[in-house]
Design a protein around this motif. Structure first.
Motif, PDB file in Angstrom:
ATOM      1  N   ALA A  65       0.830  -1.208   0.000  1.00  0.00           N
ATOM      2  CA  ALA A  65       0.000   0.000   0.000  1.00  0.00           C
ATOM      3  C   ALA A  65       0.863   1.255   0.000  1.00  0.00           C
ATOM      4  CB  ALA A  65      -0.938  -0.005   1.205  1.00  0.00           C
ATOM      5  N   LEU A  66       1.970   1.230   0.721  1.00  0.00           N
ATOM      6  CA  LEU A  66       2.874   2.379   0.736  1.00  0.00           C
ATOM      7  C   LEU A  66       3.478   2.612  -0.652  1.00  0.00           C
ATOM      8  CD1 LEU A  66       4.595   1.706   4.160  1.00  0.00           C
ATOM      9  CD2 LEU A  66       3.216   3.717   3.581  1.00  0.00           C
ATOM     10  N   ILE A  67       3.846   1.539  -1.327  1.00  0.00           N
ATOM     11  CA  ILE A  67       4.395   1.670  -2.679  1.00  0.00           C
ATOM     12  C   ILE A  67       3.333   2.220  -3.625  1.00  0.00           C
ATOM     13  CG2 ILE A  67       5.279   0.364  -4.658  1.00  0.00           C
ATOM     14  CD1 ILE A  67       6.761  -1.399  -2.619  1.00  0.00           C
ATOM     15  N   GLU A  68       2.107   1.710  -3.506  1.00  0.00           N
ATOM     16  CA  GLU A  68       1.010   2.216  -4.341  1.00  0.00           C
ATOM     17  C   GLU A  68       0.717   3.688  -4.046  1.00  0.00           C
ATOM     18  OE1 GLU A  68      -2.518  -0.179  -4.209  1.00  0.00           O
ATOM     19  OE2 GLU A  68      -1.383  -2.025  -4.550  1.00  0.00           O
ATOM     20  N   ALA A  69       0.971   4.114  -2.820  1.00  0.00           N
ATOM     21  CA  ALA A  69       0.717   5.505  -2.433  1.00  0.00           C
ATOM     22  C   ALA A  69       1.816   6.447  -2.906  1.00  0.00           C
ATOM     23  CB  ALA A  69       0.576   5.609  -0.919  1.00  0.00           C
ATOM     24  N   GLY A  70       2.901   5.886  -3.482  1.00  0.00           N
ATOM     25  CA  GLY A  70       3.938   6.737  -4.039  1.00  0.00           C
ATOM     26  C   GLY A  70       5.290   6.669  -3.368  1.00  0.00           C
ATOM     27  N   PHE A  71       5.409   5.913  -2.304  1.00  0.00           N
ATOM     28  CA  PHE A  71       6.717   5.745  -1.668  1.00  0.00           C
ATOM     29  C   PHE A  71       7.555   4.790  -2.506  1.00  0.00           C
ATOM     30  CE2 PHE A  71       3.946   6.927   1.841  1.00  0.00           C
ATOM     31  CZ  PHE A  71       4.713   7.850   2.531  1.00  0.00           C
ATOM     32  N   ALA A  76       9.316   2.677   1.746  1.00  0.00           N
ATOM     33  CA  ALA A  76       8.263   1.798   2.245  1.00  0.00           C
ATOM     34  C   ALA A  76       8.829   0.797   3.251  1.00  0.00           C
ATOM     35  CB  ALA A  76       7.583   1.067   1.092  1.00  0.00           C
ATOM     36  N   LEU A  77       9.993   0.252   2.934  1.00  0.00           N
ATOM     37  CA  LEU A  77      10.616  -0.712   3.838  1.00  0.00           C
ATOM     38  C   LEU A  77      11.001  -0.058   5.162  1.00  0.00           C
ATOM     39  CD1 LEU A  77      11.576  -3.574   4.311  1.00  0.00           C
ATOM     40  CD2 LEU A  77      13.746  -2.951   3.227  1.00  0.00           C
ATOM     41  N   GLN A  78      11.522   1.157   5.112  1.00  0.00           N
ATOM     42  CA  GLN A  78      11.881   1.866   6.347  1.00  0.00           C
ATOM     43  C   GLN A  78      10.650   2.100   7.215  1.00  0.00           C
ATOM     44  OE1 GLN A  78      13.914   5.441   5.195  1.00  0.00           O
ATOM     45  NE2 GLN A  78      15.764   4.366   4.546  1.00  0.00           N
ATOM     46  N   ILE A  79       9.536   2.446   6.603  1.00  0.00           N
ATOM     47  CA  ILE A  79       8.293   2.675   7.346  1.00  0.00           C
ATOM     48  C   ILE A  79       7.813   1.372   7.980  1.00  0.00           C
ATOM     49  CG2 ILE A  79       5.846   3.282   7.117  1.00  0.00           C
ATOM     50  CD1 ILE A  79       6.803   5.317   4.931  1.00  0.00           C
TER      51      ILE A  79
END
Length: 88
Positions: A65-71, A76-79
Motif C-alpha cells: 500500500a505504501l508503494i502504491e501511495a507513491g513511496f 516503504a521498507l523503512q516505514i
C-alpha cells in the motif's frame, strides 16, 4: 520480534525467581511474578503459527500500500521496519 519477546520473558522469569529467593511474600514480588507470567503467556500466544502468518501478511499489505501511495521501495521498507519495531 518473537525471539526478542521470548528472551525478555525468560529473563523476567529468571529475575523474578532470583528476587523471590531473596524476598518472599512481598507485594512487589507478587506483582513481578504476575508480570512475568503475563509476558510469558503473551509470548506463547504470539508464537501461534496462524497469528505469525497473519502479522506477516498484514506487514506485506502495508508495504504494498505504501508503494502504491507513491513511496519508493526503500522508503516503504523503512516505514514497515519502524512500524514493526514500535509493536514491541
Amino acid at each position: 520480534m518473537l525471539k526478542t519477546t521470548l528472551v525478555v520473558a525468560l529473563s523476567l522469569i529468571q529475575l523474578t525467581s532470583m528476587s523471590d529467593a531473596q524476598e518472599s511474600n512481598t507485594s512487589s514480588n507478587f506483582m513481578a511474578a504476575q508480570l512475568s507470567e503475563q509476558i510469558f503467556n503473551q509470548t506463547i500466544a504470539f508464537s501461534n503459527e496462524k497469528l505469525v502468518k497473519a502479522q506477516a501478511n498484514l506487514l506485506r499489505k502495508h508495504y504494498e500500500a505504501l508503494i502504491e501511495a507513491g513511496f519508493n521501495k526503500s522508503e516503504a521498507l523503512q516505514i514497515i521496519v519502524a512500524m514493526a519495531s514500535s509493536d514491541k
